[in-house]
Structure formats: structure tokens, C-alpha cells
Scaffold this active site. Structure first.
Site, PDB file in Angstrom:
ATOM      1  N   HIS A 175       0.403  -1.337  -0.148  1.00 54.61           N
ATOM      2  CA  HIS A 175      -0.317  -0.151  -0.122  1.00 54.61           C
ATOM      3  C   HIS A 175       1.207   1.191   0.031  1.00 54.61           C
ATOM      4  CE1 HIS A 175      -4.049  -1.865   1.606  1.00 54.61           C
ATOM      5  NE2 HIS A 175      -4.013  -1.777   0.922  1.00 54.61           N
ATOM      6  N   CYS A 269      -1.966   2.578   9.265  1.00 55.95           N
ATOM      7  CA  CYS A 269      -3.174   1.864   9.080  1.00 55.95           C
ATOM      8  C   CYS A 269      -4.593   1.533   9.675  1.00 55.95           C
ATOM      9  CB  CYS A 269      -2.546  -0.002   8.535  1.00 55.95           C
ATOM     10  SG  CYS A 269      -1.679   0.343   7.270  1.00 55.95           S
TER      11      CYS A 269
END
Ligand code: ARG
Length: 276
Positions: A175, A269
């Protein structure tokens, strides 16, 4: 080196407690289904992170966790908002698809304008926002593992801000938010090795003042940080990166999140920033 005083700005965040957190499937190289997870400890560490943000003066909304969605604790992936408009997520892997609806309910209940996505994208996992870079608000967007480039143009149309596409090439940094973070309205910190050679050139051209991290910083999940412009909340294992940030005039605030690393995530996150 002399530095201007870094100014914090009050933020609003969304987090979801790891009540049902386990590692029972593996969709990134950090996840190992044979590693036991201490859910109690995960909850304790998550609460420590939430309290840290509150202590720094920020507002934290809590999204109720759902049974059967162990990765819901990684709230960053649920959507991406800019100036009161929310571009919804559409998860790549079936195990996480249902999380998008839970996030959507939150935004609908709180009166946000919600744009439903047609393209695969994992919210703030792959989108970062700089409110005042290159003459205005700019979106940085990752692709290569989860989010599709078609979602980058969809986000640009939904949010009316230029999107700069960056290609991720190292599966450990699947990511954007494990390879790059915004430190304030116009400055980023990133690990060049996570990006293609061409995307590294793009970043070097656009952000000559970036804090440049190395592989060790990235592997310690240091880049998966949340900054309010001054206070930089980051994984306590990232001591070398903390020193670099201090050198650049920021104030590192280390937090322990060892359990959540087992799912392949850390500070950022677990946090979606809400930009009303
Ligand atoms: N286990 C999750 C996944 O692989 C971790 C997500 C981490 N979130 C993030 N914003 N990088 O999807």
C-alpha cells in the site's frame, strides 16, 4: 541547520478497535496464519494509540467492529475524504469487501457527500492528501498491488483535485501508506525503493524537500505514520526514522503496535483521517 517551528493542526480521525482481530488468511507478505495473535494485547495497544491522538488534541470517532471482519481494525482502507466529499473503497480481496459498507454507513449517518466507487481502491491505504502542495491540494495515489490506476482518475473526478499516480514495486510495501506519508500540508517522507524508477523521479521532482527514508525505516513500519504537522505518531520500532524526523523539526511520538504488525499494518493503517 535551522528550522521553522512546525505547527500542528487539529485533526479528526476514524478508528475501529481490533476486537475481532486475528490472522486467519494471508493477503500480504507480513501475514502468517500460523502466528498466534494476542487479541487482548492488540486491543490494549490500539487503545494506547487512540489515547495518544486524543492527548495531542485530536478528535477520534470509533467505527464499531464487525464479527468476521478481522482486518477492519485497518480503518484507513475504508474510504478517502477531501473537503467534505468521500470517495468510497472497493476492496481487492473478497475477505475484506464487506468493510466498505460499514464505512459507508458511518459517512451517510454523519452527512457526508459519498461517491460510490466503480473501481478497485483501498482508500487511504493508497491515497494521501497534501492540502497545500504544488499550488493547491494534491492527491498522491499508489498502484501496483491493490488499487487500480482506473481508480486514480475516478478519485480525481470525484474529489476535483489532481491525482499523481505512483507505482509500487515491492510486495512488502503493498500500500502507498507503508511507503510514503504526509508530514504536513506540503511535505512528505518516503522510501524510494518501494517505487518504480520512474515514480522515484516523479517524487524527487515534486518534493525536493522530502524526508527520505531507507529500507530499514520502511521495514520497521516507520512510514506508516500519522502527523498533525508537528507531532508524528509512529511505530516505536522505527527509532532511526524518528531521529531523521526530529532532525527535520518534527516531534516523533512513538507507540507500540507489535500485534497489529502481524496483519501487515501499523499506525496509519489503523487511522482514517476525516477531512470535512
Ligand atoms: N491485512 C490488511 C490487508 O492486507 C492490512 C491492511 C493495512 N492497511 C493499510 N492501510 N496499509 O489488507
Amino acid at each position: 541547520m535551522t528550522h521553522v517551528e512546525r505547527q500542528p493542526r487539529e485533526r479528526t480521525y476514524l478508528m475501529s478497535p481490533p476486537e475481532h482481530f486475528v490472522v486467519e488468511y494471508a493477503i500480504n507478505p507480513w501475514m502468517d496464519v500460523s502466528t498466534p495473535v494476542d487479541t487482548e494485547l492488540a486491543l490494549k495497544q490500539w487503545e494506547g494509540l487512540r489515547e495518544t491522538l486524543v492527548r495531542l488534541g485530536h478528535q477520534v470517532h470509533v467505527l464499531p467492529p464487525e464479527i468476521g471482519l478481522p482486518d477492519m481494525v485497518y480503518a484507513a482502507n475504508g474510504a478517502f475524504s477531501v473537503d467534505g466529499v468521500v470517495y468510497g473503497a472497493r476492496f481487492k480481496y473478497p475477505q475484506r469487501i464487506a468493510e466498505a459498507a460499514a464505512h459507508r454507513r458511518f459517512y451517510d449517518n454523519h452527512g457526508w457527500k459519498f461517491v460510490a466507487p466503480a473501481e478497485t481502491n483501498e482508500g487511504e491505504g493508497d491515497f494521501a492528501y497534501l492540502p497545500d502542495a504544488l499550488g493547491g491540494g494534491v492527491i498522491l495515489a499508489g498502484h501496483g498491488f491493490r488499487t487500480e490506476t482506473s481508480a486514480h482518475s475516478e478519485a480525481q473526478e470525484a474529489l476535483g483535485r489532481p491525482v499523481i499516480s505512483l507505482r509500487l514495486v515491492d510486495p512488502r510495501f503493498y500500500h502507498l501508506d507503508v511507503a510514503l506519508a504526509s508530514l504536513d500540508d506540503r511535505t512528505v517522507v518516503y522510501y524510494p525503493g518501494a517505487f518504480s524508477a520512474a515514480s522515484q523521479r516523479v517524487l524527487a521532482q515534486l518534493f525536493p524537500d522530502a524526508v527520505v527514508a531507507d529500507e530499514e525505516d520502511a521495514l520497521s513500519f516507520g512510514l506508516n505514520l500519522v502527523s498533525d504537522g508537528r507531532n508524528v505518531v509512529l511505530n516505536s520500532e522505527a527509532t532511526a526514522l524518528a531521529a531523521k524526523l526530529r532532525q527535520a523539526g518534527y516531534l516523533p511520538v512513538p507507540v507500540e503496535l507489535t500485534e497489529l504488525k502481524k496483519g501487515g499494518g501499523s499506525v496509519k493503517c489503523c487511522i482514517a483521517e476525516l477531512r470535512p
